[in-house]
Design a protein around this motif. Structure first.
Motif, PDB file in Angstrom:
ATOM      1  N   GLU A   1       0.844  -1.205   0.000  1.00 59.41           N
ATOM      2  CA  GLU A   1       0.000   0.000   0.000  1.00 59.41           C
ATOM      3  C   GLU A   1       0.878   1.255   0.000  1.00 59.41           C
ATOM      4  N   GLN A   2       1.962   1.232   0.763  1.00 62.52           N
ATOM      5  CA  GLN A   2       2.889   2.363   0.755  1.00 62.52           C
ATOM      6  C   GLN A   2       3.581   2.469  -0.608  1.00 62.52           C
ATOM      7  N   THR A   3       3.896   1.323  -1.206  1.00 63.79           N
ATOM      8  CA  THR A   3       4.468   1.319  -2.553  1.00 63.79           C
ATOM      9  C   THR A   3       3.507   1.997  -3.520  1.00 63.79           C
ATOM     10  N   ASP A   4       2.226   1.638  -3.456  1.00 67.21           N
ATOM     11  CA  ASP A   4       1.215   2.256  -4.316  1.00 67.21           C
ATOM     12  C   ASP A   4       1.176   3.768  -4.115  1.00 67.21           C
ATOM     13  N   ALA A   5       1.251   4.210  -2.860  1.00 72.21           N
ATOM     14  CA  ALA A   5       1.197   5.643  -2.558  1.00 72.21           C
ATOM     15  C   ALA A   5       2.397   6.377  -3.149  1.00 72.21           C
ATOM     16  N   VAL A   6       3.572   5.785  -3.071  1.00 71.48           N
ATOM     17  CA  VAL A   6       4.775   6.418  -3.637  1.00 71.48           C
ATOM     18  C   VAL A   6       4.673   6.451  -5.159  1.00 71.48           C
ATOM     19  N   PHE A   7       4.258   5.335  -5.784  1.00 71.77           N
ATOM     20  CA  PHE A   7       4.127   5.312  -7.241  1.00 71.77           C
ATOM     21  C   PHE A   7       3.099   6.332  -7.720  1.00 71.77           C
ATOM     22  N   ALA A   8       2.040   6.547  -6.955  1.00 71.83           N
ATOM     23  CA  ALA A   8       1.014   7.518  -7.335  1.00 71.83           C
ATOM     24  C   ALA A   8       1.583   8.932  -7.386  1.00 71.83           C
ATOM     25  N   GLN A   9       2.629   9.200  -6.610  1.00 72.87           N
ATOM     26  CA  GLN A   9       3.267  10.516  -6.611  1.00 72.87           C
ATOM     27  C   GLN A   9       4.159  10.714  -7.835  1.00 72.87           C
ATOM     28  N   GLN A  10       4.346   9.669  -8.616  1.00 68.87           N
ATOM     29  CA  GLN A  10       5.257   9.721  -9.759  1.00 68.87           C
ATOM     30  C   GLN A  10       4.519   9.707 -11.089  1.00 68.87           C
ATOM     31  N   ALA A  11       3.274  10.180 -11.111  1.00 73.08           N
ATOM     32  CA  ALA A  11       2.520  10.216 -12.368  1.00 73.08           C
ATOM     33  C   ALA A  11       2.815  11.528 -13.077  1.00 73.08           C
ATOM     34  N   PRO A  12       3.106  11.505 -14.354  1.00 72.88           N
ATOM     35  CA  PRO A  12       3.293  10.326 -15.187  1.00 72.88           C
ATOM     36  C   PRO A  12       4.551   9.564 -14.786  1.00 72.88           C
ATOM     37  N   ALA A  13       4.738   8.402 -15.358  1.00 71.68           N
ATOM     38  CA  ALA A  13       5.892   7.557 -15.026  1.00 71.68           C
ATOM     39  C   ALA A  13       7.195   8.317 -15.251  1.00 71.68           C
ATOM     40  N   PRO A  14       8.200   8.014 -14.457  1.00 73.91           N
ATOM     41  CA  PRO A  14       9.499   8.680 -14.624  1.00 73.91           C
ATOM     42  C   PRO A  14      10.073   8.479 -16.022  1.00 73.91           C
ATOM     43  N   ASP A  15      10.782   9.489 -16.502  1.00 75.41           N
ATOM     44  CA  ASP A  15      11.420   9.432 -17.803  1.00 75.41           C
ATOM     45  C   ASP A  15      12.379   8.248 -17.871  1.00 75.41           C
ATOM     46  N   GLY A  16      12.262   7.446 -18.909  1.00 74.96           N
ATOM     47  CA  GLY A  16      13.163   6.326 -19.113  1.00 74.96           C
ATOM     48  C   GLY A  16      12.737   5.031 -18.464  1.00 74.96           C
ATOM     49  N   LEU A  17      11.653   5.048 -17.688  1.00 78.35           N
ATOM     50  CA  LEU A  17      11.168   3.826 -17.049  1.00 78.35           C
ATOM     51  C   LEU A  17      10.425   2.981 -18.079  1.00 78.35           C
ATOM     52  N   VAL A  18      10.867   1.733 -18.260  1.00 73.46           N
ATOM     53  CA  VAL A  18      10.241   0.820 -19.206  1.00 73.46           C
ATOM     54  C   VAL A  18       9.187  -0.028 -18.507  1.00 73.46           C
ATOM     55  N   ALA A  19       9.542  -0.606 -17.367  1.00 72.25           N
ATOM     56  CA  ALA A  19       8.626  -1.462 -16.608  1.00 72.25           C
ATOM     57  C   ALA A  19       9.068  -1.480 -15.156  1.00 72.25           C
ATOM     58  N   ARG A  20       8.088  -1.701 -14.275  1.00 78.15           N
ATOM     59  CA  ARG A  20       8.394  -1.759 -12.840  1.00 78.15           C
ATOM     60  C   ARG A  20       7.484  -2.799 -12.206  1.00 78.15           C
ATOM     61  N   TYR A  21       8.070  -3.610 -11.322  1.00 80.47           N
ATOM     62  CA  TYR A  21       7.350  -4.686 -10.640  1.00 80.47           C
ATOM     63  C   TYR A  21       7.618  -4.570  -9.152  1.00 80.47           C
ATOM     64  N   ALA A  22       6.605  -4.823  -8.338  1.00 80.33           N
ATOM     65  CA  ALA A  22       6.763  -4.784  -6.884  1.00 80.33           C
ATOM     66  C   ALA A  22       6.155  -6.036  -6.291  1.00 80.33           C
ATOM     67  N   GLY A  23       6.801  -6.554  -5.268  1.00 82.74           N
ATOM     68  CA  GLY A  23       6.287  -7.734  -4.592  1.00 82.74           C
ATOM     69  C   GLY A  23       7.028  -7.958  -3.289  1.00 82.74           C
ATOM     70  N   THR A  24       6.590  -8.964  -2.572  1.00 83.41           N
ATOM     71  CA  THR A  24       7.191  -9.303  -1.293  1.00 83.41           C
ATOM     72  C   THR A  24       8.072 -10.533  -1.466  1.00 83.41           C
ATOM     73  N   ALA A  25       9.324 -10.433  -1.020  1.00 89.12           N
ATOM     74  CA  ALA A  25      10.275 -11.536  -1.128  1.00 89.12           C
ATOM     75  C   ALA A  25      10.076 -12.509   0.038  1.00 89.12           C
ATOM     76  N   ALA A  26      10.776 -13.630  -0.017  1.00 90.43           N
ATOM     77  CA  ALA A  26      10.664 -14.665   1.008  1.00 90.43           C
ATOM     78  C   ALA A  26      11.023 -14.142   2.404  1.00 90.43           C
ATOM     79  N   ASP A  27      11.864 -13.107   2.469  1.00 93.12           N
ATOM     80  CA  ASP A  27      12.243 -12.546   3.773  1.00 93.12           C
ATOM     81  C   ASP A  27      11.208 -11.561   4.318  1.00 93.12           C
ATOM     82  N   GLY A  28      10.092 -11.376   3.586  1.00 93.57           N
ATOM     83  CA  GLY A  28       9.030 -10.483   4.033  1.00 93.57           C
ATOM     84  C   GLY A  28       9.221  -9.031   3.623  1.00 93.57           C
ATOM     85  N   LYS A  29      10.337  -8.701   2.990  1.00 97.40           N
ATOM     86  CA  LYS A  29      10.598  -7.317   2.575  1.00 97.40           C
ATOM     87  C   LYS A  29      10.104  -7.092   1.152  1.00 97.40           C
ATOM     88  N   ILE A  30       9.674  -5.853   0.901  1.00 97.23           N
ATOM     89  CA  ILE A  30       9.245  -5.447  -0.434  1.00 97.23           C
ATOM     90  C   ILE A  30      10.475  -5.342  -1.328  1.00 97.23           C
TER      91      ILE A  30
END
Length: 97
Positions: free
Chosen positions: A15-44
């Motif tokens: 949810e915090q990731t979503d909030a930060v990405f929402a502040q970056q509209a339109p997408a940053p210059d040069g960004l092709v693709a971005r993926y977010a998820g939770t790793a096995a250690d519980g960290k984003i």
């Protein structure tokens, strides 16, 4: 040459990731693709593909800090830990005809 970043952000929820990405509209210059998820250690983890290392460097130097502050408050917990990878090969799934 394309550049990949793998970041561990200074926050713990998608949810915090979503909030930060929402502040970056339109997408940053040069960004092709971005993926977010939770790793096995519980960290984003945030994995991004950039047109170049220069695009990623400009984003991390000029854009991310203010976006974190707007989304999370004036004193976010710091900047993400980031590693960069120079793309030597690209293996993209081709659509089935």
């Amino acid at each position: 040459m394309q550049w990949i970043t793998v970041a561990v952000p200074p926050f713990a929820s998608l949810e915090q990731t979503d909030a930060v990405f929402a502040q970056q509209a339109p997408a940053p210059d040069g960004l092709v693709a971005r993926y977010a998820g939770t790793a096995a250690d519980g960290k984003i983890r945030i994995v991004a593909l950039w047109d170049s290392k220069a695009h990623a460097d400009r984003f991390f130097a000029n854009t991310l800090g203010p976006a974190l502050a707007r989304a999370l408050g004036p004193e976010p917990a710091g900047l993400p830990e980031v590693i960069g990878i120079d793309v030597a090969r690209s293996y993209v799934r081709q659509p089935v005809a």
